[in-house]
Design an enzyme around this catalytic site. Structure first.
Site, short mmCIF file in Angstrom:
data_model
loop_
_atom_site.label_atom_id
_atom_site.label_comp_id
_atom_site.label_asym_id
_atom_site.label_seq_id
_atom_site.Cartn_x
_atom_site.Cartn_y
_atom_site.Cartn_z
N ASN A 180 -36.04 36.41 -72.93
CA ASN A 180 -36.12 34.93 -72.92
C ASN A 180 -37.26 34.27 -72.14
O ASN A 180 -37.05 34.63 -70.87
CB ASN A 180 -34.90 34.01 -72.60
CG ASN A 180 -34.02 34.05 -73.52
OD1 ASN A 180 -34.34 34.00 -74.96
ND2 ASN A 180 -32.70 34.26 -73.26
N HIS A 217 -32.13 45.58 -66.64
CA HIS A 217 -30.76 45.55 -67.43
C HIS A 217 -30.42 47.01 -67.31
O HIS A 217 -31.23 48.12 -67.62
CB HIS A 217 -30.95 44.92 -68.43
CG HIS A 217 -31.00 43.52 -68.41
ND1 HIS A 217 -29.96 42.96 -67.89
CD2 HIS A 217 -31.84 42.38 -68.97
CE1 HIS A 217 -30.37 41.48 -67.90
NE2 HIS A 217 -31.42 41.33 -68.59
N HIS A 219 -42.71 30.83 -66.96
CA HIS A 219 -42.92 31.79 -68.36
C HIS A 219 -43.23 31.22 -69.41
O HIS A 219 -42.58 30.96 -70.38
CB HIS A 219 -41.60 32.63 -68.87
CG HIS A 219 -40.57 32.07 -68.48
ND1 HIS A 219 -39.81 31.25 -68.76
CD2 HIS A 219 -39.21 32.73 -67.57
CE1 HIS A 219 -38.74 30.95 -68.72
NE2 HIS A 219 -38.26 32.14 -67.90
N HIS A 225 -36.08 39.17 -60.55
CA HIS A 225 -34.69 39.12 -60.48
C HIS A 225 -34.46 40.58 -59.81
O HIS A 225 -34.60 41.62 -60.58
CB HIS A 225 -34.25 39.33 -62.22
CG HIS A 225 -34.41 37.98 -62.70
ND1 HIS A 225 -33.71 36.81 -62.69
CD2 HIS A 225 -35.57 37.61 -63.80
CE1 HIS A 225 -34.15 35.85 -63.54
NE2 HIS A 225 -35.24 36.48 -63.91
N ARG A 230 -31.20 41.54 -58.74
CA ARG A 230 -30.00 41.85 -59.21
C ARG A 230 -28.86 42.12 -58.10
O ARG A 230 -27.66 42.52 -58.32
CB ARG A 230 -29.72 42.89 -60.19
CG ARG A 230 -30.78 42.79 -61.44
CD ARG A 230 -30.15 41.88 -62.10
NE ARG A 230 -30.92 41.93 -63.35
CZ ARG A 230 -31.25 40.79 -64.17
NH1 ARG A 230 -31.25 39.41 -63.76
NH2 ARG A 230 -32.14 40.82 -65.40
N HIS A 261 -41.49 35.12 -59.40
CA HIS A 261 -40.41 35.15 -60.27
C HIS A 261 -39.99 36.41 -60.52
O HIS A 261 -40.41 37.43 -61.49
CB HIS A 261 -40.88 34.50 -61.77
CG HIS A 261 -39.91 34.31 -62.70
ND1 HIS A 261 -40.06 33.40 -63.56
CD2 HIS A 261 -38.51 34.84 -63.00
CE1 HIS A 261 -38.89 33.34 -64.43
NE2 HIS A 261 -38.13 34.33 -63.87
N ASP A 278 -41.23 37.81 -63.97
CA ASP A 278 -39.94 37.85 -64.77
C ASP A 278 -39.19 39.18 -64.80
O ASP A 278 -38.80 39.42 -65.86
CB ASP A 278 -40.22 36.95 -66.05
CG ASP A 278 -38.79 36.69 -66.32
OD1 ASP A 278 -37.65 36.72 -65.57
OD2 ASP A 278 -38.38 35.88 -67.46
N ASP A 313 -33.26 29.51 -63.42
CA ASP A 313 -33.76 30.47 -64.42
C ASP A 313 -32.52 31.44 -65.23
O ASP A 313 -31.81 31.79 -64.27
CB ASP A 313 -34.85 31.35 -63.53
CG ASP A 313 -35.51 32.18 -64.41
OD1 ASP A 313 -36.10 31.92 -65.63
OD2 ASP A 313 -35.20 33.60 -64.47
O1 DOR Z 1 -35.06 37.49 -70.33
C1 DOR Z 1 -34.79 36.77 -69.38
N1 DOR Z 1 -34.00 37.73 -68.53
N2 DOR Z 1 -35.15 35.47 -69.24
C2 DOR Z 1 -34.69 35.02 -68.09
O2 DOR Z 1 -34.86 33.82 -67.92
C3 DOR Z 1 -33.67 35.65 -67.55
C4 DOR Z 1 -33.76 37.06 -67.40
C5 DOR Z 1 -32.43 37.88 -66.69
O3 DOR Z 1 -32.09 37.29 -65.64
O4 DOR Z 1 -32.21 38.87 -67.29
ZN ZN Z 2 -36.58 34.93 -64.98
#
Ligand code: DOR
Ligand code: ZN
Length: 430
Positions: free
Chosen positions: A282, A313, A236, A65, A67, A63, A309, A155
């Site tokens: 989340n 950002h 999660h 990300h 980007r 899991h 996860d 997700d």
């Molecule tokens: O906090 C989160 N950020 N939860 C998620 O499921 C997606 C993730 C994101 O892609 O930023």
């Molecule tokens: Zn996620």
């Protein structure tokens, strides 16, 4: 061509004086991407004295990300997999909430190709369950599966339509695919929901996510998994009630697995009292009784794996009022440190169990046959060397990630990763 990449090999390596997860002392040799007998290593092999270190199979993250494509200002496959290698990972599954969404075979191939080109570890695309992750119509599950995709997830969004979940579980059965659910029922979100629904969210004036927004979706889904015979994975887990549902489903013999993140193991709701948006995520950070429930479940195997996860950002997406900032926090570089601190150093888990939770089982759930393998002659050389005593204060500014939303910044934690080897190639060295 397959959407699953494998690494390239390089210079032979001999690692002396390590201990394996079960405590056995040994020397290791790596030639052409595999472990070989030490006597078969060439004399010009690079030699590493690893006395006092523990050798674990390379970690696997189901899991993450990354980007790219779409938000290369926040992370790229190059930077995200470098963070992964620093964290001891040799494979990461890339969530499909990209631009464009990974909801076609071509998009999945593209992510896998980026991994082959830029990756410091294997990059395995996850396909979306629904087109555009919009929750209306199933994506091209079969065509994605035909390129090797085995994990499917919306997700970031919950597959909240029961009929779509039923169909996804059913359609993926012949492909041995798994639906990885982001269980958070949007119908149960309070107005502007962005924190655990609690006395704290009320006092801070933040909209609440009740625990039942998660547990009721998982309860429904495990019944659909039983009914369809499909394979289901709960991403999660953050609540004690979700743990109870998974425990019940497993006892009943339903084909389900569950995951917890490092942050849901370590960080509790009071972190949001500063309104620091680094801690917006989340599902939201929960209270201590929930943290204790997920720790216990990870120790006893009710929760099968740790998934990071890892959610980078950009500053401009976090630098907002709490309810407006994007949710998510980094995880790849500190995941092993957090699990070691909470589970191994407290005696709740031994190293062999940690290997199950962070390498062998995530590879098995994702059907990645050549990862999560034991360290043994003939096996692919995926390895992380761990210093069991070293500690350091986390500094977000030294991260390999392009983003700085590191929730462990300023915290003293174990600093275990000395060296990572992926398919025989050194991808990180302290
Ligand atoms: O906090 C989160 N950020 N939860 C998620 O499921 C997606 C993730 C994101 O892609 O930023
Ligand atoms: Zn996620």
């Amino acid at each position: 061509m397959s959407a699953v990449s494998t690494g390239s090999s390089s210079r032979p390596l001999v690692v002396t004086g390590v201990h394996l997860a079960d405590g056995t002392g040994t020397d290791l040799a790596i030639v052409d991407g595999r472990f070989v007998e030490v006597s078969d290593a060439p004399s010009d092999a690079e030699r590493i004295d690893a006395g006092g270190l523990i050798a674990l199979p390379g970690l696997v993250d189901l899991h993450a990300h990354l980007r790219e494509p779409g938000r290369e200002d926040a992370e790229t496959v190059e930077s995200g997999t470098r963070a992964a290698a620093r964290g001891g990972y040799t494979a990461v599954f890339a969530m499909p909430n990209l631009t464009p969404t990974t909801d076609t075979a071509e998009a999945a191939q593209y992510v896998a190709d980026l991994g082959r080109r830029d990756g410091s570890c294997e990059v395995v695309p996850i396909g979306a369950v629904t087109k555009g992750r919009e929750g209306h119509e199933l994506a091209e599950l079969g065509l994605m599966a035909a390129t090797g995709v085995r994990v499917f997830s919306d997700d970031g969004a919950c597959v909240s339509d029961s009929l779509l979940m039923r169909r996804a579980l059913t359609y993926l059965k012949p492909y041995d695919g798994v639906v990885a659910q982001h269980a958070q029922d949007p119908r149960l979100a309070g107005p502007g929901a962005c924190a655990h629904e609690s006395e704290i969210s009320g006092r801070l004036g933040l909209g609440g996510w009740p625990t039942v927004a998660e547990s009721t979706i998982i309860a429904r889904d495990v019944m659909l998994a039983e009914f369809t015979g499909g394979r289901y994975h709960a991403c999660h887990l953050s609540t004690a009630e979700s743990v109870d549902v998974i425990r019940w489903a497993k006892k009943r013999g339903i084909n389900v697995t569950a995951e917890v993140t490092p942050h849901h193991l370590l960080l509790d709701t009071p972190h949001v009292e500063t309104y620091d948006t680094t801690f917006k995520v989340n599902p939201p950070l929960r209270t201590s009784e929930h943290l204790e429930a997920v720790r216990e479940a990870l120790a006893d195997g009710t929760i099968d794996i740790v998934g990071t996860d890892h959610a980078p950002h950009a500053v401009q997406d976090k630098d907002h009022p709490f309810d407006v900032a994007l949710p998510g926090m980094l995880g790849l570089e500190q995941a092993l440190a957090v699990v070691k601190e909470l589970m191994v150093d407290t005696g709740r888990m031994d190293w062999a169990t940690l290997v199950e939770r962070m390498s062998a089982t995530p590879a098995r759930i994702g059907r990645l046959a050549h990862q999560g393998r034991p360290i043994a002659v003939g096996e692919p050389a995926n390895l992380v060397l761990v210093d069991p005593t070293r500690r350091a204060t986390v500094d977000k500014n030294t991260s390999a990630s392009r983003s700085r939303n590191n929730p462990y910044h300023g915290r003293e934690l174990p600093d275990p990763v000395e060296l990572t080897v992926w398919a025989g190639r050194i991808t990180y060295r302290r």
